[in-house]
Design an enzyme around this catalytic site. Sequence first.
Site, mmCIF file in Angstrom:
data_model
loop_
_atom_site.group_PDB
_atom_site.id
_atom_site.type_symbol
_atom_site.label_atom_id
_atom_site.label_comp_id
_atom_site.label_asym_id
_atom_site.label_seq_id
_atom_site.Cartn_x
_atom_site.Cartn_y
_atom_site.Cartn_z
ATOM 1 N N HIS A 138 -4.848 1.599 7.303
ATOM 2 C CA HIS A 138 -3.486 2.124 7.452
ATOM 3 C C HIS A 138 -3.262 3.292 6.475
ATOM 4 C CE1 HIS A 138 1.029 1.274 7.972
ATOM 5 N NE2 HIS A 138 1.012 2.076 6.909
ATOM 6 N N GLU A 139 -3.707 3.111 5.214
ATOM 7 C CA GLU A 139 -3.463 4.149 4.193
ATOM 8 C C GLU A 139 -4.332 5.392 4.443
ATOM 9 O OE1 GLU A 139 -0.861 3.681 2.688
ATOM 10 O OE2 GLU A 139 -0.706 1.513 2.956
ATOM 11 N N GLY B 153 0.845 -1.190 0.000
ATOM 12 C CA GLY B 153 0.000 0.000 0.000
ATOM 13 C C GLY B 153 0.878 1.236 0.000
ATOM 14 N N HIS C 16 -2.723 7.444 6.963
ATOM 15 C CA HIS C 16 -1.672 8.310 6.403
ATOM 16 C C HIS C 16 -2.268 9.607 5.876
ATOM 17 C CE1 HIS C 16 2.138 6.212 6.590
ATOM 18 N NE2 HIS C 16 1.655 5.114 6.036
ATOM 19 N N GLN D 96 3.053 9.947 1.579
ATOM 20 C CA GLN D 96 4.347 9.257 1.712
ATOM 21 C C GLN D 96 5.324 9.613 0.598
ATOM 22 O OE1 GLN D 96 2.227 5.308 2.427
ATOM 23 N NE2 GLN D 96 4.043 5.052 3.678
ATOM 24 N N CYS E 270 5.563 -0.238 7.974
ATOM 25 C CA CYS E 270 5.266 1.042 7.311
ATOM 26 C C CYS E 270 6.511 1.488 6.565
ATOM 27 C CB CYS E 270 4.849 2.093 8.330
ATOM 28 S SG CYS E 270 4.449 3.680 7.544
ATOM 29 N N LEU E 271 6.339 1.789 5.282
ATOM 30 C CA LEU E 271 7.483 2.205 4.461
ATOM 31 C C LEU E 271 8.049 3.543 4.937
ATOM 32 C CD1 LEU E 271 6.066 1.242 0.933
ATOM 33 C CD2 LEU E 271 7.576 -0.107 2.415
HETATM 34 O O1 K1U Z 1 1.671 2.454 3.767
HETATM 35 C C1 K1U Z 1 2.714 1.840 3.943
HETATM 36 O O2 K1U Z 1 3.602 2.265 4.675
HETATM 37 C C2 K1U Z 1 2.894 0.501 3.250
HETATM 38 C C3 K1U Z 1 2.724 -0.682 4.191
HETATM 39 C C4 K1U Z 1 1.270 -1.097 4.186
HETATM 40 C C5 K1U Z 1 0.785 -2.032 5.267
HETATM 41 C C6 K1U Z 1 1.436 -3.227 5.534
HETATM 42 C C7 K1U Z 1 0.959 -4.094 6.507
HETATM 43 C C8 K1U Z 1 -0.196 -3.795 7.200
HETATM 44 C C9 K1U Z 1 -0.830 -2.608 6.944
HETATM 45 C C10 K1U Z 1 -0.356 -1.739 5.965
HETATM 46 C C11 K1U Z 1 3.611 -1.809 3.667
HETATM 47 O O3 K1U Z 1 3.400 -2.270 2.595
HETATM 48 S S1 K1U Z 1 4.917 -2.374 4.684
HETATM 49 C C12 K1U Z 1 5.622 -3.711 3.727
HETATM 50 C C13 K1U Z 1 4.784 -4.956 3.741
HETATM 51 O O4 K1U Z 1 3.921 -5.119 4.587
HETATM 52 C C14 K1U Z 1 5.006 -5.997 2.718
HETATM 53 C C15 K1U Z 1 5.983 -5.882 1.736
HETATM 54 C C16 K1U Z 1 6.165 -6.865 0.798
HETATM 55 C C17 K1U Z 1 5.376 -8.003 0.813
HETATM 56 C C18 K1U Z 1 4.407 -8.142 1.773
HETATM 57 C C19 K1U Z 1 4.218 -7.151 2.728
HETATM 58 ZN ZN ZN Z 2 2.572 3.326 6.304
#
Ligand code: K1U
Ligand code: ZN
Length: 164
Positions: free
Chosen positions: A132-133, A46, A136, A51, A89-90
Amino acid sequence: MAVLPVRKFPDPVLKEKALPVQEITEKTRKLIKDMADTMYDAPGIGLAANQVGILERIIVVDIDEKLMAFINPDITWYSDEVEDGEEGCLSVDPQIHIMVSRSLRVRLEAKNEKGQEIELEADGLLARVLQHEVDHLNGILILDRADPEVRKKVLKELAIKMGS
Ligand code: K1U
Ligand code: ZN
């Protein structure tokens, strides 16, 4: 393909509330494409426009190899049933996972890239990522939803990582 820099905590843009998109144009569609490229490059499941430093209410999500983009998303219903789950979270650090309590199911209303009204009922991981998004877009990070002791520990860990 355009991969945009992902803003990291404590960048102040992550605390800002994004504004509704007034008109969906080619520029909006290009931003969505760039956001998708950025999410896949990270990799993530996401991404919200904040971001990448853009204060517009746009999110992209892909949990099962199907890209979804939502403009002006609004969560119009949250189930009373909640579930704790680990989130990355990225904009914090994808290596750090924080336990967050979220509604198990949500209903989301938004516009798509063509400007059409769409409605979606989601559960499980998709419901979690949508919440989550949208957080943000409202300037809320998982750190704000973490247990205070966990938050303290994660902030310490981030300070060490930033210093090294
Ligand atoms: O918004 C963001 O920071 C992205 C975040 C979204 C998210 C992940 C988990 C639960 C709620 C919201 C991410 O994508 S973190 C990376 C991640 O979870 C992932 C990356 C590659 C493969 C599978 C998962
Ligand atoms: Zn995030």
